[in-house]
Scaffold this motif. Structure first.
Motif, PDB file in Angstrom:
ATOM      1  N   UNK A  76      61.776  -5.131 -26.879  1.00  0.00           N
ATOM      2  CA  UNK A  76      62.518  -6.332 -26.506  1.00  0.00           C
ATOM      3  C   UNK A  76      63.266  -6.913 -27.702  1.00  0.00           C
ATOM      4  N   UNK A  77      62.661  -6.860 -28.889  1.00  0.00           N
ATOM      5  CA  UNK A  77      63.322  -7.353 -30.103  1.00  0.00           C
ATOM      6  C   UNK A  77      64.574  -6.522 -30.416  1.00  0.00           C
ATOM      7  N   UNK A  78      64.490  -5.207 -30.252  1.00  0.00           N
ATOM      8  CA  UNK A  78      65.657  -4.345 -30.503  1.00  0.00           C
ATOM      9  C   UNK A  78      66.780  -4.630 -29.517  1.00  0.00           C
ATOM     10  N   UNK A  79      66.419  -4.874 -28.268  1.00  0.00           N
ATOM     11  CA  UNK A  79      67.431  -5.194 -27.260  1.00  0.00           C
ATOM     12  C   UNK A  79      68.110  -6.526 -27.606  1.00  0.00           C
ATOM     13  N   UNK A  80      67.304  -7.538 -27.944  1.00  0.00           N
ATOM     14  CA  UNK A  80      67.875  -8.847 -28.311  1.00  0.00           C
ATOM     15  C   UNK A  80      68.802  -8.731 -29.515  1.00  0.00           C
ATOM     16  N   UNK A  81      68.392  -7.962 -30.523  1.00  0.00           N
ATOM     17  CA  UNK A  81      69.212  -7.799 -31.724  1.00  0.00           C
ATOM     18  C   UNK A  81      70.530  -7.106 -31.385  1.00  0.00           C
ATOM     19  N   UNK A  82      70.458  -6.063 -30.571  1.00  0.00           N
ATOM     20  CA  UNK A  82      71.683  -5.352 -30.201  1.00  0.00           C
ATOM     21  C   UNK A  82      72.643  -6.297 -29.465  1.00  0.00           C
ATOM     22  N   UNK A  83      72.127  -7.042 -28.519  1.00  0.00           N
ATOM     23  CA  UNK A  83      72.974  -7.955 -27.768  1.00  0.00           C
ATOM     24  C   UNK A  83      73.540  -9.059 -28.673  1.00  0.00           C
ATOM     25  N   UNK A  84      72.738  -9.554 -29.621  1.00  0.00           N
ATOM     26  CA  UNK A  84      73.215 -10.587 -30.549  1.00  0.00           C
ATOM     27  C   UNK A  84      74.317 -10.020 -31.444  1.00  0.00           C
ATOM     28  N   UNK A  85      74.160  -8.756 -31.891  1.00  0.00           N
ATOM     29  CA  UNK A  85      75.187  -8.137 -32.730  1.00  0.00           C
ATOM     30  C   UNK A  85      76.493  -7.934 -31.961  1.00  0.00           C
ATOM     31  N   UNK A  86      76.405  -7.736 -30.659  1.00  0.00           N
ATOM     32  CA  UNK A  86      77.624  -7.602 -29.845  1.00  0.00           C
ATOM     33  C   UNK A  86      78.410  -8.894 -29.831  1.00  0.00           C
ATOM     34  N   UNK A  87      77.678 -10.010 -29.814  1.00  0.00           N
ATOM     35  CA  UNK A  87      78.325 -11.319 -29.760  1.00  0.00           C
ATOM     36  C   UNK A  87      78.841 -11.789 -31.112  1.00  0.00           C
ATOM     37  N   UNK A  88      78.391 -11.144 -32.172  1.00  0.00           N
ATOM     38  CA  UNK A  88      78.781 -11.579 -33.533  1.00  0.00           C
ATOM     39  C   UNK A  88      80.202 -11.215 -33.857  1.00  0.00           C
TER      40      UNK A  88
END
Length: 131
Positions: free
Chosen positions: A119-131
């Protein structure tokens, strides 16, 4: 009271767990032949969903029998993605990519990761998309 082994090549259990006793009874199906459990929700048992103090028989069966199961096909949906495996392949973390309307494998591991790290990896990936 179990299954006779003569002439049996494989044993299949479909969706055990409606009643906790069904998980306990799975051990009776262990006759030295392949045992396939479909939609068994064995993660409930592995995660401690059923408290040991209230389900001591289930805990005993989990310890000596249910922990030996190897997931062959596994798909666990999670917020924003899922954990997937097709045996003997690696455990893969997929993420839904809303920008391209597709899913992408963002991690692969030879051993099963814990749900929190997936779940942490998924959240990080999605956050990096928004950056």
């Amino acid at each position: 009271e179990g299954v006779e082994g003569e002439g049996v090549e494989v044993v299949v259990a479909l969706s055990p767990g409606f009643n906790v006793d069904e998980y306990i009874d799975l051990e009776k199906l262990d006759i030295g032949k392949p045992l396939i459990v479909i939609n068994g929700e064995l993660d409930k048992i592995r995660s401690g969903y059923y408290p040991r103090i209230f389900y001591p028989k289930l805990y005993q069966v989990r310890t000596r029998f249910l922990t030996r199961f190897e997931p062959i096909y596994y798909a666990k949906p999670m917020s924003g993605g899922w954990l997937f495996r097709a045996y003997p392949g690696p455990w893969q973390t997929f993420c839904s990519n809303p920008k391209i309307g597709n899913a992408i494998c963002i991690d692969s591991a030879p051993t099963r990761p814990d749900f929190a790290s997936v779940q942490a990896k998924i959240r990080k990936y999605l956050a990096d998309l928004d950056a």
